[in-house]
Structure formats: C-alpha cells, structure tokens
Design an enzyme around this catalytic site. Structure first.
Site, mmCIF file in Angstrom:
data_model
loop_
_atom_site.group_PDB
_atom_site.id
_atom_site.type_symbol
_atom_site.label_atom_id
_atom_site.label_comp_id
_atom_site.label_asym_id
_atom_site.label_seq_id
_atom_site.Cartn_x
_atom_site.Cartn_y
_atom_site.Cartn_z
ATOM 1 N N PRO A 53 -3.604 -23.853 2.715
ATOM 2 C CA PRO A 53 -2.660 -24.207 1.658
ATOM 3 C C PRO A 53 -2.532 -23.161 0.565
ATOM 4 O O PRO A 53 -1.606 -23.230 -0.239
ATOM 5 C CB PRO A 53 -3.239 -25.514 1.108
ATOM 6 C CG PRO A 53 -4.704 -25.397 1.353
ATOM 7 C CD PRO A 53 -4.816 -24.700 2.678
ATOM 8 N N LEU A 54 -3.462 -22.215 0.532
ATOM 9 C CA LEU A 54 -3.373 -21.111 -0.420
ATOM 10 C C LEU A 54 -3.048 -19.802 0.291
ATOM 11 O O LEU A 54 -3.331 -18.714 -0.207
ATOM 12 C CB LEU A 54 -4.687 -20.976 -1.208
ATOM 13 C CG LEU A 54 -4.973 -22.137 -2.167
ATOM 14 C CD1 LEU A 54 -6.385 -22.045 -2.724
ATOM 15 C CD2 LEU A 54 -3.963 -22.159 -3.311
ATOM 16 N N TYR A 76 -14.939 -25.281 16.580
ATOM 17 C CA TYR A 76 -15.383 -24.442 15.467
ATOM 18 C C TYR A 76 -16.800 -23.928 15.694
ATOM 19 O O TYR A 76 -17.689 -24.676 16.124
ATOM 20 C CB TYR A 76 -15.312 -25.201 14.145
ATOM 21 C CG TYR A 76 -13.905 -25.472 13.649
ATOM 22 C CD1 TYR A 76 -12.799 -24.855 14.220
ATOM 23 C CD2 TYR A 76 -13.680 -26.360 12.605
ATOM 24 C CE1 TYR A 76 -11.504 -25.109 13.751
ATOM 25 C CE2 TYR A 76 -12.394 -26.619 12.132
ATOM 26 C CZ TYR A 76 -11.312 -25.984 12.727
ATOM 27 O OH TYR A 76 -10.040 -26.242 12.254
ATOM 28 N N GLY A 82 -4.352 -18.610 2.986
ATOM 29 C CA GLY A 82 -5.520 -17.937 3.553
ATOM 30 C C GLY A 82 -6.409 -17.280 2.520
ATOM 31 O O GLY A 82 -7.372 -16.606 2.854
ATOM 32 N N GLY A 83 -6.120 -17.457 1.237
ATOM 33 C CA GLY A 83 -6.932 -16.862 0.179
ATOM 34 C C GLY A 83 -6.137 -16.781 -1.105
ATOM 35 O O GLY A 83 -4.995 -17.237 -1.190
#
Length: 280
Positions: free
Chosen positions: A192-193, A36, A195-196
C-alpha cells in the site's frame, strides 16, 4: 512475508515481540501465505502460538494457498505452478493449521488466478473447510473482475487482495474496486506504500507525490505514510492496507491513518501528483 527468511530472519523471540507490539498498537490481523519463506514462515510464526496459546484469541490469521514453489522443503515440486484442486486446497489448509498450532484459519485466500481453476472444486473445498470449522472466511488474491465473477457464481467471496497504492493505481482503472463494491467484497491492498517510502527513490513522479503528501501531512500534523494510507481509506470500497514491514513504526503509522479523513480535493491533489495531470 518479510519477517522470515525472505526478509529479516526473525527468531521466535523477534516474532513474539513484533506480535505483542502490534497488539499493543491495536493491530490484530497477520497476513501469511503457505509459500512465504519457502514454506517456513507460517511455522515460525506458529511457534509463538505454541508457546503462548492464549495469544490466538487476540489475533486474526489470514493465509493463502494455490502456488507451488520449487523449494528444498518441497522435493516433489519440479516446476513453479498453480494448484487450486480440491485435494491441494484441503491439504494446504491442514498443513497451515499444523504450522500455526490452531484449529481454524480466519481468512483463506486463493493466492493467484489459476488457468486450470475448476470453480466447482474450489467451492466444494471451501464448503467442506467451512463446515468443518477449519476456515471462517474465504477470498482471493490478485484476481481481476472477470475471474471474480466466474468464481462468485459458485462460492461467496469476501476478500480480494490486490496491489493498490498511489504508485500502483491499476485497481482504480481495471474495474477491480468497482467489482468489490458490486459484490460486497472487501479489497485488501498489498504494497500500500508502493513497496516502501515514496522518498526512497527520488524520481520525478515520487518527488511530486512526496511534495503533495507533505503539504497534506502538514495540515493534519502527521506524516507522509499516514496520508498515503488515508488516501486508500478514502475509497468507498473500504480498502484494507496490508503493510509488509518489519518495523513497528511503519505499522503504527498505518494504524494512525485510520483516524485521518482526507477531503475529496486532497484525494485528487494526490491523484494529480501520481498521474501528472488533472482528471479528464
């Protein structure tokens, strides 16, 4: 992933404020990978631990290894590749320990399936790292059931981090979650959403999901994000969401979802909104 140069470019002060805000919200686990920020984010996060060592006792560090990126900080890498050799895993963990200013990693994950993965080498590395107290738990990321089964014969896997959301339900169809249940592996859900916020892109599918989630949210006097995280929690595999956000509000919403229990019918209402049809 989004706190450093691949996202918001947090300063050490920003990292500290976010970590402290997370702890106040009851969030203690922080998901990393060696790559990262092109190999910079671990050390930026670790600067907070260096300046405030007591904080280490209150947090759980998850990190990954196995991907080799071409980056200014890795002049010897001539092509993006995977490396799950004994030497690379040991070297990666030692570097992460140095980056985080700690003597142990709570959870180490192999970042992606490596076509050259030698399970006996991986098992030997994990055994030696656990014996030395350098890692406490081990798992994989983005592994399919047959890849999990192969490695599981050599070393116990405790986690599999894969993409799971109401927008990306492949793990509910390709055997990943059944495999987790079979072996007692805890699934972590990245993105989990989706990506937004679902409402960020108002295509037909998103409109269906947002409308269904809004109706459920109104029943429980909560928000859409909480409902969509609770949808993951409903699965018996005990899915843990990995919320990649730079906003404490989003993280708090994910935490609030722990107390929200959807009915089976509500779960399938959201399923139908995502797929466009009832179950067969």
């Amino acid at each position: 992933m989004r706190w450093g140069s691949w996202g918001s470019n947090f300063s050490t002060y920003d990292y500290q404020q976010m970590i402290e805000s997370c702890l106040q919200a009851g969030i203690h686990s922080f998901d990393h990978a060696d790559i990262y920020g092109h190999y910079t984010t671990e050390a930026e996060f670790g600067a907070v631990i260096k300046s405030s060592p007591a904080i280490r006792e209150n947090i759980k560090i998850i990190t990954k290894c196995g991907i080799k990126l071409v980056a200014p900080t890795r002049a010897g890498h001539i092509i993006k590749s995977y490396d799950t050799s004994y030497h690379h895993i040991i070297a990666s963990v030692n570097q992460s320990l140095e980056n985080f200013h700690t003597d142990y990693i709570d959870v180490l994950l192999i970042h992606r399936p490596d076509p050259l993965l030698n399970p006996s080498e991986v098992a030997r590395a994990v055994h030696d790292l656990k014996k030395a107290g350098k890692i406490l738990q081990f798992g994989v990321s983005n592994f399919l059931p047959h890849q999990v089964n192969m490695l599981q014969k050599f070393i116990t896997l405790e986690y599999n981090q894969v993409e799971i959301s109401i927008m990306q339900m492949a793990a509910l169809h390709n055997g990943v979650l059944e495999n987790c249940l079979e072996h007692g592996i805890i699934p972590m859900a990245w993105a989990p959403l989706g990506g937004g916020l679902i409402t960020d892109d108002l295509d037909e599918k998103n409109i269906r999901i947002a409308s269904a989630a809004k109706l459920v949210a109104e029943k429980y006097n909560t928000g859409i994000n909480q409902v969509l995280i609770a949808w993951l929690h409903t699965h018996p595999a005990r899915i843990i969401p990995v919320v990649g956000s730079t906003k404490i509000e989003r993280l708090q919403q994910a935490k609030e979802a722990e107390d929200l229990q959807l009915t089976r019918e509500e779960w399938f209402i959201l399923w139908r909104a995502a797929t466009g049809d009832d179950v067969p």
